[in-house]
Design an enzyme around this catalytic site. Structure first.
Site, mmCIF file in Angstrom:
data_model
loop_
_atom_site.group_PDB
_atom_site.id
_atom_site.type_symbol
_atom_site.label_atom_id
_atom_site.label_comp_id
_atom_site.label_asym_id
_atom_site.label_seq_id
_atom_site.Cartn_x
_atom_site.Cartn_y
_atom_site.Cartn_z
ATOM 1 N N ASP A 195 67.647 55.250 60.696
ATOM 2 C CA ASP A 195 68.749 55.488 59.756
ATOM 3 C C ASP A 195 70.061 55.731 60.511
ATOM 4 O O ASP A 195 71.139 55.717 59.913
ATOM 5 C CB ASP A 195 68.445 56.726 58.898
ATOM 6 C CG ASP A 195 68.086 56.354 57.461
ATOM 7 O OD1 ASP A 195 68.399 55.225 57.040
ATOM 8 O OD2 ASP A 195 67.497 57.212 56.760
ATOM 9 N N GLN A 213 63.744 60.444 53.617
ATOM 10 C CA GLN A 213 64.556 60.093 52.448
ATOM 11 C C GLN A 213 65.421 61.278 52.009
ATOM 12 O O GLN A 213 64.909 62.389 51.804
ATOM 13 C CB GLN A 213 63.628 59.644 51.303
ATOM 14 C CG GLN A 213 64.347 59.157 50.061
ATOM 15 C CD GLN A 213 65.163 57.878 50.292
ATOM 16 O OE1 GLN A 213 64.792 57.017 51.075
ATOM 17 N NE2 GLN A 213 66.282 57.771 49.623
ATOM 18 N N LYS A 243 61.621 50.191 50.064
ATOM 19 C CA LYS A 243 61.633 50.159 51.532
ATOM 20 C C LYS A 243 60.240 49.863 52.059
ATOM 21 O O LYS A 243 60.061 49.007 52.927
ATOM 22 C CB LYS A 243 62.138 51.502 52.086
ATOM 23 C CG LYS A 243 63.631 51.695 51.899
ATOM 24 C CD LYS A 243 64.085 53.109 52.189
ATOM 25 C CE LYS A 243 65.571 53.272 51.886
ATOM 26 N NZ LYS A 243 66.050 54.638 51.949
#
Ligand code: NAD
Length: 288
Positions: free
Chosen positions: A121, A98, A54
């Site tokens: 997200d 994460q 990422k």
């Protein structure tokens, strides 16, 4: 007839290229460089690979990236204090924590502390609510990637029967909402669903997000259906190296389906591309 193989890798490269152009334009027009902050807690090896990818791809698109690695024992208070500082940081437009987090941290609780305008997200309750009420949410990256690939092979989803297997907050539920917003007729299946093969045989669009290697076979598939395989499962091989397979038996299902995503090289690459697209969108919203 064998099914068309939907190449997520090629498509993701195209999306990333468009994001890179968007990043350049935003910088030129407003002097703003899109920035993504990634927070990881602990050293989960699989997560570390995803996180590195990422960060690397954000930088390749011309974004600023800020990677915060915290120790596995980090307290809730320290983590929330970092998130608060990122919420207030004008150089950061997207924040990603994460998952999974270590057991002493409640991921739902932590995610609610991210500013929804930076929640690239799409997991914050505010974005989830917007998704289900046809607002303007940040959409979770994996289902968004699925929708983009689906539309690349079938732009008209209206009225189609869609079955989503899996009801997680990360994939199954947002996927179902996206399909509903496209006016598909949607069923969500899960571990308690009765006669799953019969339900799947009604699907013009089948999305598998289960985590069971090659569970879905050709006789579950309506001829010509579009099959999107989100599952990522490592299975043993004779040479001991192992290999990745999806939830769908690709070779078998390819004999019946109209189009199908492979694993690897299908949905996986789209997830990061969509994260970058969401981060660019978050940066654009700060100037519009
Ligand atoms: P999860 O474990 O949170 O959810 C799995 C779902 O499958 C549950 O809702 C469960 O009810 C359902 N299920 C389990 N067994 C079943 C069965 N026998 N029949 C029907 N339903 C069943 O998993 P998740 O986070 O949604 O991920 C699902 C899969 O997708 C995993 O393999 C994961 O690695 C993969 N994944 C891939 C990406 C990507 O970028 N490609 C992103 C996220 C997850």
């Amino acid at each position: 007839m064998m099914a068309t193989r939907i190449d997520g890798k090629d498509f993701a490269e195209q999306v990333s290229k468009e994001v890179a152009e968007g990043v350049k334009d935003l910088k030129a027009s407003h002097g703003v460089t899109a920035g993504l902050a990634v927070v990881s807690v602990g050293e989960d090896p699989a997560s570390q690979v995803y996180v590195r990818n990422k960060v690397k791809q954000a930088e390749a698109c011309g974004m600023n990236s800020f990677h915060h690695v915290l120790e596995a024992e980090t307290s809730r208070k320290s983590l929330l204090s970092l998130i608060e500082s990122l919420n207030n940081d004008l150089l950061v437009h997207g924040i990603l924590v994460q998952l999974p987090l270590p057991a002493h941290l409640d991921s739902r609780d932590v995610i609610q502390t991210i500013d929804p305008r930076k929640d690239v997200d799409g997991f914050h309750a505010s974005n989830v609510g917007d998704l289900w009420t046809s607002g303007k949410p940040f959409v979770p990256c994996t289902p968004l990637g699925c929708l983009k690939l689906l539309k690349s092979v079938d732009p008209n989803i209206t009225g189609k029967n869609a079955v989503v297997i899996g009801r997680s907050n990360i994939v199954g539920r947002p996927m179902a909402a996206l399909l509903l917003n496209e006016s598909a007729t949607v069923a969500i299946a899960h571990s308690n669903t009765k006669d799953l093969p019969a339900l799947c045989r009604q699907a013009d669009i089948l999305v598998a997000a289960v985590g069971r290697p090659e569970m879905i076979k050709a006789d579950w598939i309506k001829p010509g259906a579009i099959v999107l395989d989100v599952g990522i499962n490592r299975v043993e091989t004779a040479d001991g190296r192992g290999r990745l397979v999806g939830d769908v038996d690709f070779e078998d299902v390819s004999t019946v389906a109209g189009a199908i995503t492979p694993v690897p090289g299908g949905i996986g690459p789209m997830t990061i591309a969509c994260l970058l697209a969401n981060t660019l969108e978050a940066a654009k919203r700060t100037v519009s």
